[in-house]
Scaffold this motif. Sequence first.
Motif, short mmCIF file in Angstrom:
data_model
loop_
_atom_site.label_atom_id
_atom_site.label_comp_id
_atom_site.label_asym_id
_atom_site.label_seq_id
_atom_site.Cartn_x
_atom_site.Cartn_y
_atom_site.Cartn_z
N LYS A 11 0.82 -1.22 0.00
CA LYS A 11 0.00 0.00 0.00
C LYS A 11 0.86 1.28 0.00
CE LYS A 11 -4.01 -2.15 2.23
NZ LYS A 11 -5.12 -1.92 3.19
N TYR A 51 -12.40 -1.60 -4.10
CA TYR A 51 -12.93 -1.80 -2.75
C TYR A 51 -14.46 -1.66 -2.70
CZ TYR A 51 -8.35 -2.07 -0.47
OH TYR A 51 -7.10 -2.48 -0.02
N HIS A 54 -16.72 -2.82 0.05
CA HIS A 54 -16.78 -2.08 1.32
C HIS A 54 -17.56 -0.77 1.20
CE1 HIS A 54 -14.09 -4.86 3.23
NE2 HIS A 54 -13.08 -4.58 2.44
N ARG A 57 -19.40 0.61 4.13
CA ARG A 57 -18.71 0.69 5.42
C ARG A 57 -18.32 2.14 5.72
NH1 ARG A 57 -16.50 -4.58 6.28
NH2 ARG A 57 -15.99 -3.92 8.40
N PHE A 59 -15.66 3.38 6.78
CA PHE A 59 -14.28 3.74 6.45
C PHE A 59 -14.00 3.80 4.94
CE2 PHE A 59 -14.43 -0.87 7.36
CZ PHE A 59 -13.93 -1.40 6.17
N LEU A 63 -10.63 5.02 2.97
CA LEU A 63 -9.87 3.92 2.37
C LEU A 63 -9.56 4.24 0.90
CD1 LEU A 63 -8.84 0.94 2.40
CD2 LEU A 63 -11.19 0.24 1.89
N THR A 93 -5.53 -7.20 10.45
CA THR A 93 -5.82 -5.96 9.71
C THR A 93 -5.36 -4.72 10.49
OG1 THR A 93 -7.74 -7.04 8.74
CG2 THR A 93 -7.67 -4.64 8.58
N ARG A 104 2.56 -6.60 8.88
CA ARG A 104 1.88 -5.41 9.40
C ARG A 104 2.46 -4.97 10.74
NH1 ARG A 104 -3.95 -7.52 7.33
NH2 ARG A 104 -4.13 -6.25 5.44
N ILE A 111 -4.73 1.14 11.09
CA ILE A 111 -5.63 0.23 10.36
C ILE A 111 -5.85 0.69 8.91
CG2 ILE A 111 -7.79 1.31 11.09
CD1 ILE A 111 -8.86 -1.67 11.47
N ASP A 112 -5.74 1.99 8.66
CA ASP A 112 -5.87 2.48 7.28
C ASP A 112 -4.55 2.27 6.53
OD1 ASP A 112 -8.54 3.62 7.40
OD2 ASP A 112 -7.66 4.98 8.87
N ASN A 114 -2.08 0.20 6.56
CA ASN A 114 -1.66 -1.08 7.14
C ASN A 114 -0.75 -1.90 6.21
OD1 ASN A 114 -3.61 -1.96 5.38
ND2 ASN A 114 -4.72 -3.24 6.85
N HIS A 117 -2.27 -5.41 1.50
CA HIS A 117 -3.59 -6.04 1.36
C HIS A 117 -3.37 -7.51 1.07
CE1 HIS A 117 -7.64 -6.89 -0.12
NE2 HIS A 117 -7.05 -7.50 -1.14
N GLY A 118 -4.25 -8.35 1.56
CA GLY A 118 -4.23 -9.77 1.18
C GLY A 118 -5.65 -10.25 0.95
P1 CMP Z 1 -7.59 -4.44 3.38
O1 CMP Z 1 -7.19 -5.83 3.67
O2 CMP Z 1 -6.91 -3.77 2.24
O3 CMP Z 1 -9.17 -4.38 3.14
C1 CMP Z 1 -9.96 -3.24 3.44
C2 CMP Z 1 -9.19 -2.19 4.18
O4 CMP Z 1 -9.98 -1.24 4.86
C3 CMP Z 1 -8.37 -2.85 5.28
O5 CMP Z 1 -7.31 -3.58 4.69
C4 CMP Z 1 -8.00 -1.64 6.13
O6 CMP Z 1 -6.81 -1.01 5.69
C5 CMP Z 1 -9.16 -0.66 5.89
N1 CMP Z 1 -9.95 -0.44 7.10
C6 CMP Z 1 -10.11 0.74 7.73
N2 CMP Z 1 -10.90 0.61 8.80
C7 CMP Z 1 -11.27 -0.68 8.86
C8 CMP Z 1 -12.09 -1.44 9.75
N3 CMP Z 1 -12.71 -0.87 10.81
N4 CMP Z 1 -12.24 -2.78 9.51
C9 CMP Z 1 -11.64 -3.36 8.44
N5 CMP Z 1 -10.85 -2.68 7.56
C10 CMP Z 1 -10.66 -1.36 7.77
#
Ligand code: CMP
Length: 139
Positions: A11, A51, A54, A57, A59, A63, A93, A104, A111-112, A114, A117-118
């Motif tokens: 990332k 994405y 998501h 969601r 976030f 993201l 994550t 990680r 968490i953003d 991170n 990605h997998g």
């Molecule tokens: P990734 O595996 O790339 O998939 C979605 C991404 O959203 C995740 O990694 C995180 O970087 C980001 N993300 C941010 N907030 C959250 C959250 N609360 N739960 C899961 N993913 C999150």
Amino acid sequence: MSTNRTFTMIKPDAVANGHIGSIINDFTNAGFKIIALKYTKLTDETAGQFYAVHAERPFYKDLVSFMSSGPIVAAILEKDNAIEDFRKLIGATNPAEAAEGTIRQKYAKSIDANAVHGSDSDENAEIEGNFFFKADERF
Ligand code: CMP
């Protein structure tokens, strides 16, 4: 059916912090073979499409904006039990919860941001790999 393949992105945070080489080294040292590899940059639009799962969601907006903020490395990797083994290699994550020695835990800050990605399933590995790579870009 298990394909023994996963899809990953290094990332924008890990790229900006100079960790491309170390992270690819971790992939190959863990037994993953590189099938496809690309240094590229997502736009807001392509990050949003990648994405889309998501989209509802809270976030999602952050993201998408983070994932289009700088270059990334996309790759398809191959190994027996690829999805599960790769998720173990990268860790939770949220890097605050990632086990010692995981990618990680070593390279991610939040968490953003991170680091990597997998894919979470064989089906998604196939979809995500197809998002970045044509058939003649895999070896
Ligand atoms: P990734 O595996 O790339 O998939 C979605 C991404 O959203 C995740 O990694 C995180 O970087 C980001 N993300 C941010 N907030 C959250 C959250 N609360 N739960 C899961 N993913 C999150």
